[in-house]
Write a protein that holds these residues in place. Structure first.
Motif, PDB file in Angstrom:
ATOM      1  N   GLU A 138       7.728   2.744   3.610  1.00 39.99           N
ATOM      2  CA  GLU A 138       6.903   1.534   3.554  1.00 39.99           C
ATOM      3  C   GLU A 138       7.536   0.503   2.614  1.00 39.99           C
ATOM      4  O   GLU A 138       8.081   0.850   1.561  1.00 39.99           O
ATOM      5  CB  GLU A 138       5.503   1.868   3.021  1.00 39.99           C
ATOM      6  CG  GLU A 138       4.531   2.435   4.027  1.00 39.99           C
ATOM      7  CD  GLU A 138       3.161   2.611   3.412  1.00 39.99           C
ATOM      8  OE1 GLU A 138       2.186   2.085   3.943  1.00 39.99           O
ATOM      9  OE2 GLU A 138       3.077   3.297   2.372  1.00 39.99           O
ATOM     10  N   THR A 154       5.240  -0.773   7.576  1.00 39.43           N
ATOM     11  CA  THR A 154       4.002  -0.198   7.029  1.00 39.43           C
ATOM     12  C   THR A 154       3.738   1.111   7.762  1.00 39.43           C
ATOM     13  O   THR A 154       4.392   1.441   8.761  1.00 39.43           O
ATOM     14  CB  THR A 154       2.810  -1.152   7.222  1.00 39.43           C
ATOM     15  OG1 THR A 154       2.584  -1.338   8.628  1.00 39.43           O
ATOM     16  CG2 THR A 154       3.076  -2.506   6.571  1.00 39.43           C
ATOM     17  N   ILE A 178       3.660  -4.312  -0.098  1.00 39.29           N
ATOM     18  CA  ILE A 178       2.749  -3.536   0.741  1.00 39.29           C
ATOM     19  C   ILE A 178       1.373  -3.552   0.085  1.00 39.29           C
ATOM     20  O   ILE A 178       1.225  -3.149  -1.076  1.00 39.29           O
ATOM     21  CB  ILE A 178       3.246  -2.087   0.925  1.00 39.29           C
ATOM     22  CG1 ILE A 178       4.619  -2.087   1.586  1.00 39.29           C
ATOM     23  CG2 ILE A 178       2.252  -1.283   1.734  1.00 39.29           C
ATOM     24  CD1 ILE A 178       4.622  -2.689   2.967  1.00 39.29           C
ATOM     25  N   LYS A 210      -2.533  -2.285   0.314  1.00 46.15           N
ATOM     26  CA  LYS A 210      -3.438  -1.315   0.917  1.00 46.15           C
ATOM     27  C   LYS A 210      -4.842  -1.521   0.375  1.00 46.15           C
ATOM     28  O   LYS A 210      -5.023  -1.903  -0.784  1.00 46.15           O
ATOM     29  CB  LYS A 210      -2.955   0.115   0.652  1.00 46.15           C
ATOM     30  CG  LYS A 210      -1.637   0.434   1.342  1.00 46.15           C
ATOM     31  CD  LYS A 210      -1.288   1.898   1.230  1.00 46.15           C
ATOM     32  CE  LYS A 210       0.019   2.202   1.969  1.00 46.15           C
ATOM     33  NZ  LYS A 210       0.345   3.645   1.910  1.00 46.15           N
TER      34      LYS A 210
END
Length: 711
Positions: free
Chosen positions: A236, A281, A383, A385
């Motif tokens: 990722e 991802t 990234i 989340k």
């Protein structure tokens, strides 16, 4: 002599005709060698006529042979047999055969005979092209020469190491058929064949397979290649780039498409290379497909990509999920085994997320408006989340509920249901409402701000009051309403109307009306009506009693009619009494005046009549008799008027006449014979004159008393 020759000729002709008599016995048809003949073999259709003749004479026969109702053979012969030769039988010769023979003006037919030529001709298959490109079509033609429709055609596409693909066509009017097969990806060398089928006597018969036709397939472009850089296994946050390419013979109408899970990521036209890049991802893991298309041709290549997790999703924790307003709430965001990340806490809304703080932790004093779902986000190397949402409920205490009747007033009609509503102005839902009747729990409802209860068991002497309480998840607990007492209204029952006097009332006198009910809650509204051609309201009053009295002081003739009363209370039901009839009649003094006006003219008429008769008799008997009769008549009239005034009875009857007669008789006894004779005659006249007047007065009096409306 000529006549004799003619007779001889006719006899000879008749004899000749009698000698040429014949008849058909049977007409038979048969097939040689058999009714079932192989395709290509010879066969004969034989027609035989069995004929009986009177003598042995020559007879010409016309033979006709039909197949399926159509003429196929005809001949004339003096023999009783005819033969239809078929040197090489074909399946088209299969059918129903029938023979007809005509001779001497007579015709007869055989029964039908079915002939089956087994085996069909070998079909011929041709291809429009012997070489095609992928995506094009192969056009094939399969023909069954010498066969007669309707026919079925079956085509096969044969590819190496693959199951053949079939197509079939029904041709009702021709002995050939044309189909097309598409050339797909992976087709290199193709073979095609076909066979035919027909129906005979509800049975299928198939031909042998045709010749095989070979078709070569050329590729318009090669199968594409798909690569992922730097690798198909990445982590990722790393950037991944896809490249899809092919070799094309012609660039026109070429298209390259990259897709994942049926979602198109990128595409190019009239180019040999496609590129696509993105930051990887976890959701990017999966199978990617590169497809090259040119007209009907297409080729695909697949590539599986695995994206490793850089860090797990964050977890949002709340110090408490349900709390009172003005209390503190702490939200904490964390990543298992990973601490170096950028955290932010947000509140989710229908129109987007609301940012609260860029931090791992958030502490705040909450109010009711802070109820909702909260999330936290963590970012590492670009990234981001998001955690699962956490639901927070903030509760405001419920206010003291109010209990009321839905209809408004705290009352209910006996026999009707009572609907109550319990309402709490403040308080965070859901709120639990409990209804009580006395100390008995009747219903529990969970709702937002109010709840309703329907009590269908209402009793007259039930003294229990109603109340309700409300509570939610606030720590303050339960709130209870005031007690609500309900008034039970008894509907009106059995209204009645009476009057004093009842029935007949003298003109000008007073009448008392009494309207009453058997039961009903006070106050009661009483109304009295008179019904003529329309209803007239005479009296209206509300009383805290079960009856009301109304005095009508002076009744008159217009008050004659039908009366009734209506009673109602808060039950809003009008109860009507039975009607009564009131007749207004003449008063006593009115009757006396009428009698006086009637009797005085009658008495005057009687006096004048007596005087006239006395005068007439006086002239007839002489002066002495006239004087005596005049004196007697005068005395009689005077006495009669005196008796009327003294008695005061305007409606005297037969007793009055009897007294007069007695008086007259006593006077006659003191007179002489002539006078006595005259008085007897006078007495008869007096009675016959007074009787009609007396009857008239009596009838008039009777009419006034019986009908008070008369004048």
């Amino acid at each position: 002599m000529y006549l004799a020759l003619l007779v001889i000729f006719l006899q000879c002709s008749e004899l000749y005709t009698q000698e040429r008599v014949f008849t058909f016995n049977t007409i038979e048809i048969k097939v040689q060698p058999s009714v079932k003949v192989k395709n290509g073999a010879s066969m004969s259709i034989v027609c035989h006529a069995d004929i009986s003749k009177s003598t042995n004479f020559q007879l010409k026969h016309n033979f006709t042979i039909f197949k399926d109702g159509k003429l196929v053979f005809m001949t004339v012969s003096d023999k009783e047999d005819a033969r239809y030769e078929i040197s090489m039988a074909r399946s088209s010769d299969t059918g129903e055969y029938e023979c007809t023979v005509e001779a001497g003006g007579k015709t007869k037919s055989s029964n039908s005979l079915h002939v089956w030529v087994t085996g069909m001709t070998k079909p011929i298959l041709t291809a429009e092209k012997e070489e095609v490109l992928e995506g094009e079509v192969v056009k094939l033609r399969c023909e069954l020469p010498e066969e007669v429709p309707p026919l079925y055609f079956f085509f096969r596409k044969i590819k190496m190491n693959s199951t053949p693909k079939d197509k079939h066509v029904f041709e009702p009017h021709r002995n050939f058929s044309v189909v097309e097969f598409s050339v797909e990806e992976g087709d290199n060398i193709l073979q095609f064949d076909c066979f035919g089928r027909r129906t005979v006597k509800l049975e299928f018969e198939d031909s042998v397979y045709s010749n095989k036709t070979l078709v070569t397939v050329r590729e318009p472009f090669i199968k594409p290649t798909l690569n992922a850089k730097p690798s198909s296994n990445i982590t990722e946050g790393d950037r991944i780039q896809f490249e899809c390419s092919t070799v094309v013979a012609q660039m026109r109408d070429i298209e390259i498409i990259l897709q994942k899970d049926k979602t198109i990521l990128n595409s190019v036209r009239d180019e040999k290379l496609l590129k696509y890049s993105a930051v990887a991802t976890l959701e990017d893991s999966g199978e990617y497909l590169c497809k090259v298309e040119q007209r009907r041709a297409s080729k695909t290549t697949k590539l599986n990509v695995v994206v490793s997790e850089l860090f797990p999703k964050p977890i949002l924790a709340a110090s408490v999920s349900k709390l009172d307003e003005n209390k503190e709430l702490t939200l904490s965001c964390s990543i298992s085994g990973f601490r170096k990340a950028n955290f932010s806490i947000l509140r989710k809304n229908s129109n987007g997320d609301t940012w609260l703080r860029n931090s791992r932790n958030l502490t705040m004093r909450v109010n009711v408006n802070d109820t909702g779902s909260y999330i936290c986000k963590a970012e590492v190397k670009g990234i981001v989340k998001e955690s699962k949402p956490v639901r927070i409920n903030v509760y405001a205490p419920v206010s003291k509920p109010t209990l009321s009747v839905v209809s408004g007033l705290p009352e209910v009609v006996l026999g009707k249901p009572l609907r109550l509503i319990c309402h709490s102005v403040m308080g965070t839902p859901p709120i639990k409402f409990t209804f009580y009747k006395g100390n008995e729990v009747k219903k529990i409802v969970i709702n937002d701000t109010y709840a309703t209860f329907l009590d269908e068991n209402i009793r007259l002497n039930d003294k229990r009051g109603y109340k309700c309480d409300a509570r939610n998840n606030h720590s303050s607990g339960m709130k209870t309403s005031n007690i609500l007492n309900i008034t039970v209204i008894v509907p009106i029952r059995n209204a009645s109307l009476g009057s004093i006097p009842y029935g007949e009332v003298e003109d000008g006198s007073e009448t008392v009306f009494l309207c009453s009910v058997k039961e009903g809650s006070w106050p009661i509204r009483f109304r009295i009506f008179r019904k003529t051609d329309h209803e007239v309201l005479l009296f209206e009053k509300s009383e805290n009693a079960d009856r009301v009295m109304w005095r009508k002081e002076a009744m008159n003739r217009q008050d004659t009619g039908t009366y009734y009363c209506m009673a109602s209370n808060r039950a809003n039901v009008d109860v009507k009494s039975h009607p009564i009839t009131i007749s207004v009649i003449l008063a006593a003094w009115q009757k006396g005046v009428i009698a006086a006006f009637v009797l005085i003219p009658i008495a005057g008429a009687v006096t004048v009549t007596l005087w006239w008769f006395l005068c007439k008799k006086k002239k007839a008997k002489g002066p002495s008799m006239e004087m005596s009769g005049s004196a007697l008549a005068t005395n009689l009239t005077s006495e009669k008027l005196t008796r009327q005034h003294n008695d005061g009875d305007y409606y005297s009857g037969s007793g009055y006449i009897e007294d007069t007669e007695n008086h007259m008789k006593s006077t006659d006894e003191s007179k002489g014979p002539d006078l006595e004779s005259a008085e007897v005659e006078y007495t008869e006249v007096e009675v016959s004159t007074l009787d009609p007047h007396r009857d008239l007065v009596e009838n008039r009096h009777s009419r006034i008393q019986g009908h008070p409306d008369a004048t």
